[in-house]
Design a protein around this motif. Structure first.
Motif, PDB file in Angstrom:
ATOM      1  N   ALA A 142       0.825  -1.220   0.000  1.00 30.83           N
ATOM      2  CA  ALA A 142       0.000   0.000   0.000  1.00 30.83           C
ATOM      3  C   ALA A 142       0.853   1.261   0.000  1.00 30.83           C
ATOM      4  O   ALA A 142       0.311   2.360  -0.109  1.00 30.83           O
ATOM      5  CB  ALA A 142      -0.917   0.003   1.216  1.00 30.83           C
ATOM      6  N   LEU A 143       2.168   1.093   0.094  1.00 30.07           N
ATOM      7  CA  LEU A 143       3.051   2.247   0.276  1.00 30.07           C
ATOM      8  C   LEU A 143       3.938   2.462  -0.940  1.00 30.07           C
ATOM      9  O   LEU A 143       4.432   1.501  -1.548  1.00 30.07           O
ATOM     10  CB  LEU A 143       3.910   2.050   1.529  1.00 30.07           C
ATOM     11  CG  LEU A 143       3.126   1.753   2.816  1.00 30.07           C
ATOM     12  CD1 LEU A 143       4.071   1.569   3.982  1.00 30.07           C
ATOM     13  CD2 LEU A 143       2.116   2.862   3.104  1.00 30.07           C
ATOM     14  N   LEU A 144       4.153   3.729  -1.266  1.00 32.33           N
ATOM     15  CA  LEU A 144       5.041   4.130  -2.355  1.00 32.33           C
ATOM     16  C   LEU A 144       6.314   4.655  -1.708  1.00 32.33           C
ATOM     17  O   LEU A 144       6.339   5.774  -1.182  1.00 32.33           O
ATOM     18  CB  LEU A 144       4.372   5.197  -3.219  1.00 32.33           C
ATOM     19  CG  LEU A 144       3.002   4.809  -3.786  1.00 32.33           C
ATOM     20  CD1 LEU A 144       2.398   5.962  -4.567  1.00 32.33           C
ATOM     21  CD2 LEU A 144       3.117   3.559  -4.669  1.00 32.33           C
ATOM     22  N   PRO A 145       7.402   3.876  -1.722  1.00 32.94           N
ATOM     23  CA  PRO A 145       8.586   4.206  -0.935  1.00 32.94           C
ATOM     24  C   PRO A 145       9.482   5.230  -1.630  1.00 32.94           C
ATOM     25  O   PRO A 145       9.662   5.203  -2.853  1.00 32.94           O
ATOM     26  CB  PRO A 145       9.316   2.859  -0.797  1.00 32.94           C
ATOM     27  CG  PRO A 145       8.351   1.827  -1.305  1.00 32.94           C
ATOM     28  CD  PRO A 145       7.473   2.522  -2.287  1.00 32.94           C
ATOM     29  N   VAL A 146      10.071   6.088  -0.827  1.00 30.66           N
ATOM     30  CA  VAL A 146      10.920   7.135  -1.367  1.00 30.66           C
ATOM     31  C   VAL A 146      12.202   6.561  -1.954  1.00 30.66           C
ATOM     32  O   VAL A 146      12.691   7.037  -2.986  1.00 30.66           O
ATOM     33  CB  VAL A 146      11.223   8.193  -0.283  1.00 30.66           C
ATOM     34  CG1 VAL A 146      11.941   7.599   0.906  1.00 30.66           C
ATOM     35  CG2 VAL A 146      12.010   9.352  -0.859  1.00 30.66           C
ATOM     36  N   TYR A 149       4.178  13.912  -3.895  1.00 27.83           N
ATOM     37  CA  TYR A 149       3.617  12.926  -2.974  1.00 27.83           C
ATOM     38  C   TYR A 149       4.550  12.539  -1.830  1.00 27.83           C
ATOM     39  O   TYR A 149       4.077  12.132  -0.760  1.00 27.83           O
ATOM     40  CB  TYR A 149       3.219  11.657  -3.747  1.00 27.83           C
ATOM     41  CG  TYR A 149       2.030  11.861  -4.648  1.00 27.83           C
ATOM     42  CD1 TYR A 149       0.736  11.810  -4.142  1.00 27.83           C
ATOM     43  CD2 TYR A 149       2.195  12.116  -6.011  1.00 27.83           C
ATOM     44  CE1 TYR A 149      -0.365  12.013  -4.961  1.00 27.83           C
ATOM     45  CE2 TYR A 149       1.102  12.314  -6.852  1.00 27.83           C
ATOM     46  CZ  TYR A 149      -0.179  12.261  -6.312  1.00 27.83           C
ATOM     47  OH  TYR A 149      -1.255  12.470  -7.136  1.00 27.83           O
ATOM     48  N   LEU A 150       5.850  12.616  -2.023  1.00 28.15           N
ATOM     49  CA  LEU A 150       6.795  12.101  -1.031  1.00 28.15           C
ATOM     50  C   LEU A 150       7.528  13.195  -0.260  1.00 28.15           C
ATOM     51  O   LEU A 150       8.070  12.929   0.810  1.00 28.15           O
ATOM     52  CB  LEU A 150       7.818  11.172  -1.705  1.00 28.15           C
ATOM     53  CG  LEU A 150       7.241  10.049  -2.581  1.00 28.15           C
ATOM     54  CD1 LEU A 150       8.355   9.173  -3.133  1.00 28.15           C
ATOM     55  CD2 LEU A 150       6.235   9.206  -1.813  1.00 28.15           C
ATOM     56  N   TRP A 151       7.553  14.417  -0.790  1.00 30.23           N
ATOM     57  CA  TRP A 151       8.209  15.508  -0.081  1.00 30.23           C
ATOM     58  C   TRP A 151       7.224  16.176   0.867  1.00 30.23           C
ATOM     59  O   TRP A 151       6.123  16.565   0.476  1.00 30.23           O
ATOM     60  CB  TRP A 151       8.761  16.537  -1.069  1.00 30.23           C
ATOM     61  CG  TRP A 151       9.281  17.786  -0.408  1.00 30.23           C
ATOM     62  CD1 TRP A 151       8.691  19.016  -0.378  1.00 30.23           C
ATOM     63  CD2 TRP A 151      10.494  17.923   0.332  1.00 30.23           C
ATOM     64  NE1 TRP A 151       9.461  19.908   0.328  1.00 30.23           N
ATOM     65  CE2 TRP A 151      10.575  19.262   0.782  1.00 30.23           C
ATOM     66  CE3 TRP A 151      11.531  17.036   0.675  1.00 30.23           C
ATOM     67  CZ2 TRP A 151      11.646  19.741   1.534  1.00 30.23           C
ATOM     68  CZ3 TRP A 151      12.599  17.515   1.429  1.00 30.23           C
ATOM     69  CH2 TRP A 151      12.650  18.841   1.845  1.00 30.23           C
ATOM     70  N   ARG A 207      -4.736   5.045   0.990  1.00 31.43           N
ATOM     71  CA  ARG A 207      -5.428   5.973   1.902  1.00 31.43           C
ATOM     72  C   ARG A 207      -5.182   7.429   1.531  1.00 31.43           C
ATOM     73  O   ARG A 207      -5.659   8.328   2.236  1.00 31.43           O
ATOM     74  CB  ARG A 207      -4.982   5.703   3.340  1.00 31.43           C
ATOM     75  CG  ARG A 207      -5.391   4.325   3.837  1.00 31.43           C
ATOM     76  CD  ARG A 207      -4.837   4.030   5.213  1.00 31.43           C
ATOM     77  NE  ARG A 207      -5.239   2.691   5.661  1.00 31.43           N
ATOM     78  CZ  ARG A 207      -4.727   2.079   6.724  1.00 31.43           C
ATOM     79  NH1 ARG A 207      -3.792   2.688   7.451  1.00 31.43           N
ATOM     80  NH2 ARG A 207      -5.140   0.860   7.057  1.00 31.43           N
ATOM     81  N   ASP A 208      -4.421   7.635   0.473  1.00 33.05           N
ATOM     82  CA  ASP A 208      -4.159   8.991  -0.027  1.00 33.05           C
ATOM     83  C   ASP A 208      -3.597   9.891   1.065  1.00 33.05           C
ATOM     84  O   ASP A 208      -4.052  11.013   1.282  1.00 33.05           O
ATOM     85  CB  ASP A 208      -5.441   9.607  -0.614  1.00 33.05           C
ATOM     86  CG  ASP A 208      -5.144  10.872  -1.438  1.00 33.05           C
ATOM     87  OD1 ASP A 208      -4.037  10.951  -2.006  1.00 33.05           O
ATOM     88  OD2 ASP A 208      -6.012  11.751  -1.505  1.00 33.05           O
ATOM     89  N   THR A 209      -2.559   9.378   1.731  1.00 31.97           N
ATOM     90  CA  THR A 209      -1.954  10.166   2.805  1.00 31.97           C
ATOM     91  C   THR A 209      -0.474   9.862   2.902  1.00 31.97           C
ATOM     92  O   THR A 209      -0.039   8.734   2.631  1.00 31.97           O
ATOM     93  CB  THR A 209      -2.638   9.869   4.157  1.00 31.97           C
ATOM     94  OG1 THR A 209      -2.094  10.713   5.157  1.00 31.97           O
ATOM     95  CG2 THR A 209      -2.433   8.421   4.572  1.00 31.97           C
ATOM     96  N   ARG A 210       0.283  10.856   3.302  1.00 28.24           N
ATOM     97  CA  ARG A 210       1.721  10.686   3.469  1.00 28.24           C
ATOM     98  C   ARG A 210       1.999  10.087   4.843  1.00 28.24           C
ATOM     99  O   ARG A 210       1.385  10.449   5.839  1.00 28.24           O
ATOM    100  CB  ARG A 210       2.434  12.024   3.316  1.00 28.24           C
ATOM    101  CG  ARG A 210       3.947  11.924   3.162  1.00 28.24           C
ATOM    102  CD  ARG A 210       4.598  13.291   3.038  1.00 28.24           C
ATOM    103  NE  ARG A 210       4.181  13.982   1.824  1.00 28.24           N
ATOM    104  CZ  ARG A 210       3.432  15.068   1.797  1.00 28.24           C
ATOM    105  NH1 ARG A 210       2.974  15.577   2.937  1.00 28.24           N
ATOM    106  NH2 ARG A 210       3.116  15.647   0.664  1.00 28.24           N
ATOM    107  N   ARG A 211       2.942   9.156   4.921  1.00 31.71           N
ATOM    108  CA  ARG A 211       3.326   8.567   6.196  1.00 31.71           C
ATOM    109  C   ARG A 211       4.064   9.593   7.049  1.00 31.71           C
ATOM    110  O   ARG A 211       4.653  10.550   6.531  1.00 31.71           O
ATOM    111  CB  ARG A 211       4.218   7.347   5.965  1.00 31.71           C
ATOM    112  CG  ARG A 211       3.562   6.263   5.116  1.00 31.71           C
ATOM    113  CD  ARG A 211       2.579   5.431   5.893  1.00 31.71           C
ATOM    114  NE  ARG A 211       3.237   4.384   6.631  1.00 31.71           N
ATOM    115  CZ  ARG A 211       2.617   3.423   7.286  1.00 31.71           C
ATOM    116  NH1 ARG A 211       1.288   3.385   7.296  1.00 31.71           N
ATOM    117  NH2 ARG A 211       3.289   2.498   7.946  1.00 31.71           N
ATOM    118  N   GLU A 212       4.068   9.381   8.354  1.00 31.42           N
ATOM    119  CA  GLU A 212       4.654  10.358   9.268  1.00 31.42           C
ATOM    120  C   GLU A 212       5.983   9.903   9.870  1.00 31.42           C
ATOM    121  O   GLU A 212       6.699  10.723  10.452  1.00 31.42           O
ATOM    122  CB  GLU A 212       3.664  10.666  10.387  1.00 31.42           C
ATOM    123  CG  GLU A 212       2.376  11.324   9.894  1.00 31.42           C
ATOM    124  CD  GLU A 212       1.410  11.635  11.016  1.00 31.42           C
ATOM    125  OE1 GLU A 212       1.700  11.209  12.169  1.00 31.42           O
ATOM    126  OE2 GLU A 212       0.385  12.293  10.757  1.00 31.42           O
TER     127      GLU A 212
END
Length: 543
Positions: free
Chosen positions: A323-327, A370-372, A386-391
């Motif tokens: 589910a995650l798009l990794p930097v 999306y990642l910055w 979930r259309d949200t950036r991880r913290e």
């Protein structure tokens, strides 16, 4: 897609040797141990015949596998049948000699690393028949300990040290092996084991070819066909995706941008951790196959495992890697796109160069969007479902600097964030908060130190980079003086010692620690780590 003529010509160089290699691999068996041994495999792994689930799948069969499986089926219900005895009679387990990676007393850290390369080198001629090892044409360097095979992203960092140790023959052999795997399988597997074929690892081949060129192995252009093939693997199915859809590694976001995720083509328990994965899935309310896929994707990331991938940082069963798009992954793929564009321009293939320049520019734009995180001044993974950036801030935030796609202000702020939230007395911690997984604080890992150090230097952040290098070398040297060896990971908070967490004990060796440390020692000729001697603290002497 038809390759340009110049690229096609390069692909046919050394054709006689290539044909011989293809003939060898064609005869090789790619069945995984689970496929081959079926219910015998399940019983061995679930019964914990071996403490480490990797042991059995790395065993060499002492007879034809089909005969072993048939014998098991015929004998398993007999009175007095003991599974452990059956396995011992039909398989030969690899053994790791005790103290195999310890240094001689008074040997310097650099000298110890130089002598380890031969200890960690494996020859294709020694591959046992019908084992899970995938044959390779040339010798290769393994990480060490339980990891007796070639690993993809480990090897790039190992190669840094091979180059500094003056081992061009091993560097050339490794180059040939990676090109061979891409030509044979269409991608670089996680490692050269049949049970790793369904996934890759962080795609660093574009970085490898620069290293090969720098050290006279081959020009980067020599590997353009393989760069195209690896890119096709990672982007498979992208052309058919509509906004909001995903296929394998590719995700098309609602605005049409494409970013990638880690993926494994199988959704069964990992064979090397079969029992552990079954037990993890039982703790989740999700379908088991979803948990297995996310565990496998986590292994594909190289960060197996980290709270980075978890919904609940204390529960591995909450893993949601896909589910995650990794930097880091998307930074490496942007590097790959840029590399193909650069090399295509060098052979005057203007249309391909322009296309890949545009792909790289679009990916960088998506990374920025999306990642910055401008408020935090750092890069974070993005939860596309979930259309949200991880913290959670992780050391992967250095990846855009490492491959040179961050803006100058972004690099400055990212460096500040690493100092404020990740820098510890012994180097960079892996995550800003620790929850017990091995790719979490308080552990630090050699590849992440190098990515940050090299990335910061590219943007003029020499003071911070040198400070991280000094702290890391101090950590490695301190443990070397205590234990006479280098290890897989280190605790960098408080007293320096080998790292913990994970599914297996701390491993000695260790390929990428050796590589990064050897590189840093050459770059820091006056660092106190040069004075470290094996076992000094055991003998009661301190620097």
């Amino acid at each position: 897609m038809e390759l340009p003529r110049a690229v096609a010509d390069a692909a046919h160089r050394d054709s006689d040797d290539a044909q011989a290699r293809v003939a060898r691999i064609a005869a090789a068996d790619t069945l995984t141990p689970a496929d081959r041994y079926q219910e015998l495999f399940v019983e061995v792994q679930m019964s914990r015949v071996f403490d480490d689930g990797k042991t059995f799948i790395d065993c060499a069969p002492l007879d034809e596998p089909e005969k072993i499986l048939s014998a098991y089926r015929a004998q398993k219900d007999h009175a007095g049948f003991r599974l452990a005895d059956f396995v011992a009679a039909h398989f030969s387990a690899e053994t790791i000699p005790e103290h195999h990676y310890e240094s001689n007393p008074n040997q310097s850290l650099a000298d110890h690393i130089d002598t380890l390369w031969d200890v960690l080198t494996r020859a294709p001629q020694t591959h046992p028949r019908k084992s899970s090892l995938l044959p390779l044409p040339k010798p290769y360097v393994v990480p060490g300990g339980r990891f007796g095979e070639l690993y993809y992203w480990d090897s790039y960092f190992t190669m840094l040290g091979l180059a500094e140790s003056g081992r061009p023959e091993l560097l050339r052999a490794m180059a040939d092996n990676f090109a061979f795997m891409i030509d044979t399988y269409g991608h670089v597997p996680n490692g050269n084991r049949t049970y790793y074929l369904s996934r890759s690892q962080p795609p660093v081949f574009a970085l490898m070819v620069e290293l090969f060129e720098t050290h006279g192995v081959h020009s980067a252009l020599h590997y353009l066909p393989q760069l195209h093939k690896e890119y096709a693997y990672w982007m498979h199915g992208v052309d058919d995706l509509r906004p909001g859809e995903a296929h394998r590694s590719c995700v098309r976001l609602d605005d049409g941008h494409v970013l990638n995720r880690y993926w494994d083509d199988r959704d069964a328990p990992r064979e090397e951790s079969y029992r552990e994965d079954v037990m993890t899935a039982r703790q989740s309310s999700r379908p088991a196959h979803e948990v297995y896929r996310d565990l496998r994707a986590g292994a594909a990331s190289g960060w197996d495992f980290s709270s980075r991938w978890l919904d609940d940082p204390r529960e591995l069963s909450s893993i949601r890697t896909t589910a995650l798009l990794p930097v880091d992954l998307n930074s490496f793929l942007c590097k790959l796109e840029r590399q193909i564009a650069r090399l295509s321009a060098a052979i005057h293939d203007t249309s391909t160069a322009q296309r890949f320049d545009a792909l790289a520019a679009a990916r960088r734009q998506a990374i920025d969007r999306y990642l910055w995180n401008d408020a935090a001044g750092a890069y974070f993974d993005f939860d596309w479902q979930r259309d949200t950036r991880r913290e959670l801030l992780t050391a992967a935030t250095a990846a855009p600097l490492f491959v040179g796609i961050a803006g100058n202000e972004q690099a400055q702020r990212c460096g500040d964030a690493m100092v404020d939230r990740l820098l510890a007395p012994g180097g960079l911690v892996t995550t800003s908060v620790g929850y017990g997984e091995q790719w979490d604080s308080p552990n630090g890992w050699a590849p992440l130190q190098w990515m940050a150090i090299h990335g910061l230097r590219q943007y003029g952040g020499h003071v911070i980079a040198d400070d991280i290098a000094r702290r890391w070398l101090h950590t490695v040297a301190a443990v070397y003086e205590q234990e006479s060896k280098l290890v897989e990971k280190y605790v960098v908070v408080g007293h320096a010692h080998g790292g913990g967490g994970g599914e297996y004990p701390l491993q000695d060796g260790f390929g990428w620690t050796n590589g990064v440390t050897r590189k840093l020692l050459n770059q820091q000729p006056r660092d106190h780590a040069h004075d470290a001697r094996a076992g000094r603290r055991h003998r009661g002497r301190r620097r």
